[in-house]
Design a protein around this motif. Structure first.
Motif, PDB file in Angstrom:
ATOM      1  N   CYS A 169     -23.867 -47.282  10.905  1.00 44.01           N
ATOM      2  CA  CYS A 169     -24.051 -48.591  10.288  1.00 44.01           C
ATOM      3  C   CYS A 169     -25.210 -49.280  11.011  1.00 44.01           C
ATOM      4  O   CYS A 169     -25.761 -48.717  11.961  1.00 44.01           O
ATOM      5  N   ASP A 193     -13.037 -40.846  11.203  1.00 43.08           N
ATOM      6  CA  ASP A 193     -14.420 -40.625  10.786  1.00 43.08           C
ATOM      7  C   ASP A 193     -15.340 -41.573  11.539  1.00 43.08           C
ATOM      8  O   ASP A 193     -14.976 -42.721  11.810  1.00 43.08           O
ATOM      9  N   PHE A 227     -22.143 -47.777  14.926  1.00 41.71           N
ATOM     10  CA  PHE A 227     -21.309 -46.869  14.144  1.00 41.71           C
ATOM     11  C   PHE A 227     -19.972 -47.537  13.845  1.00 41.71           C
ATOM     12  O   PHE A 227     -19.505 -48.381  14.609  1.00 41.71           O
ATOM     13  N   THR A 245     -19.044 -43.198  11.065  1.00 41.08           N
ATOM     14  CA  THR A 245     -20.132 -43.363  10.104  1.00 41.08           C
ATOM     15  C   THR A 245     -21.169 -44.333  10.657  1.00 41.08           C
ATOM     16  O   THR A 245     -20.820 -45.358  11.245  1.00 41.08           O
ATOM     17  N   LYS A 299     -10.778 -50.072  10.865  1.00 38.57           N
ATOM     18  CA  LYS A 299     -12.212 -49.791  10.922  1.00 38.57           C
ATOM     19  C   LYS A 299     -12.771 -50.651  12.050  1.00 38.57           C
ATOM     20  O   LYS A 299     -12.619 -51.881  12.024  1.00 38.57           O
TER      21      LYS A 299
END
Length: 194
Positions: free
Chosen positions: A126, A122, A130, A124, A147
Motif C-alpha cells: 500500500c 496476506d 504494507f 499486500t 487489517k
C-alpha cells in the motif's frame, strides 16, 4: 550406528553424532502429540540449528530402512516397536536440553502447520508500507478478521509469523477485551508470547 555427523550450521550444543541424531528422531516421533511429517521434523530441528540438514535427511532414511520408524501413505512418521525399544534404551544418550528444545520446536511447528489450515494471512503493498490482512476460519465461518498497516515488509513478515503461531490467543484476547472480561484478559496476557 556410529560416526560423526557433519557440523555445518549446527549451533554449539547441537548434535554432531549420527547415532544421537537417530535417537533424537526416534524420540521425537515416539513422543510427538501428533505424528510428524518429514517437513515438520526438518523445520523444527533446522530452525533451532540442532542438526545438519544432510545428516537429518540421511538419518531419517536410515531409520526407515531399519524399520525403526514407518511412514504412512500421507507422509506421517510413526514409531515401530523396534524404534520404541531404541527410545527406551538409548534416550539418555541425547542431552535432555537438546531433547526439550527439539520437542518444543516440533510442537510449535506442528501448531503452525495446523493453524495454516484455518488461518489466512496476506501481505499486500500500500502507499508507504504494507497491509497485513489476518483472518481465522472454522467450519467455513470467518471468526476473526483484521487489517493492519505495517511500515515495511520485514515487520509485516514478522507479524505474519507471530499471527500464525499465536492467532488463537490474539483472537481470544481481542474477544475478551471487547466483552470487558478483565479476568480473562489478564489470564491470556500471561500466556500470549508475542
Amino acid at each position: 550406528m556410529s560416526g560423526n555427523a557433519f557440523t555445518a550450521n549446527v549451533k554449539p550444543g547441537g548434535l554432531t553424532n549420527s547415532t544421537q541424531i537417530r535417537i533424537l528422531l526416534c524420540t521425537l516421533v515416539a513422543y510427538a502429540a501428533h505424528p510428524p511429517k518429514k517437513e515438520e521434523l526438518e523445520q523444527a530441528l533446522l530452525k533451532e540449528a540442532l542438526v545438519n540438514y544432510f545428516e537429518l535427511a540421511s538419518s531419517l532414511s536410515e531409520l526407515e530402512s531399519q524399520a525403526l520408524v514407518s511412514v504412512d501413505e500421507e507422509g506421517y512418521y510413526h514409531i515401530t516397536q523396534e524404534g520404541e525399544a531404541i527410545v527406551q534404551t538409548l534416550r539418555g544418550d541425547v542431552p535432555t536440553s537438546v531433547q526439550e528444545c527439539a520437542q518444543k520446536a516440533l510442537r510449535s511447528t506442528q501448531k503452525a502447520t495446523r493453524n495454516l489450515q484455518d488461518y489466512q494471512v496476506d501481505i499486500t503493498p500500500c502507499q508507504d508500507g504494507f497491509y497485513l490482512c489476518c483472518s481465522i476460519e472454522e467450519g467455513g465461518i470467518e471468526l476473526f478478521s483484521v487489517k493492519i498497516y505495517m511500515p515495511d515488509f520485514e515487520t509485516a513478515q514478522k507479524a505474519k509469523i507471530h499471527f500464525i503461531e499465536n492467532g488463537s490467543d490474539i483472537h481470544k484476547l481481542l474477544l475478551s477485551t471487547l466483552t470487558g472480561s478483565d479476568r480473562l484478559v489478564q489470564m491470556l496476557l500471561k500466556g500470549v508470547t508475542l
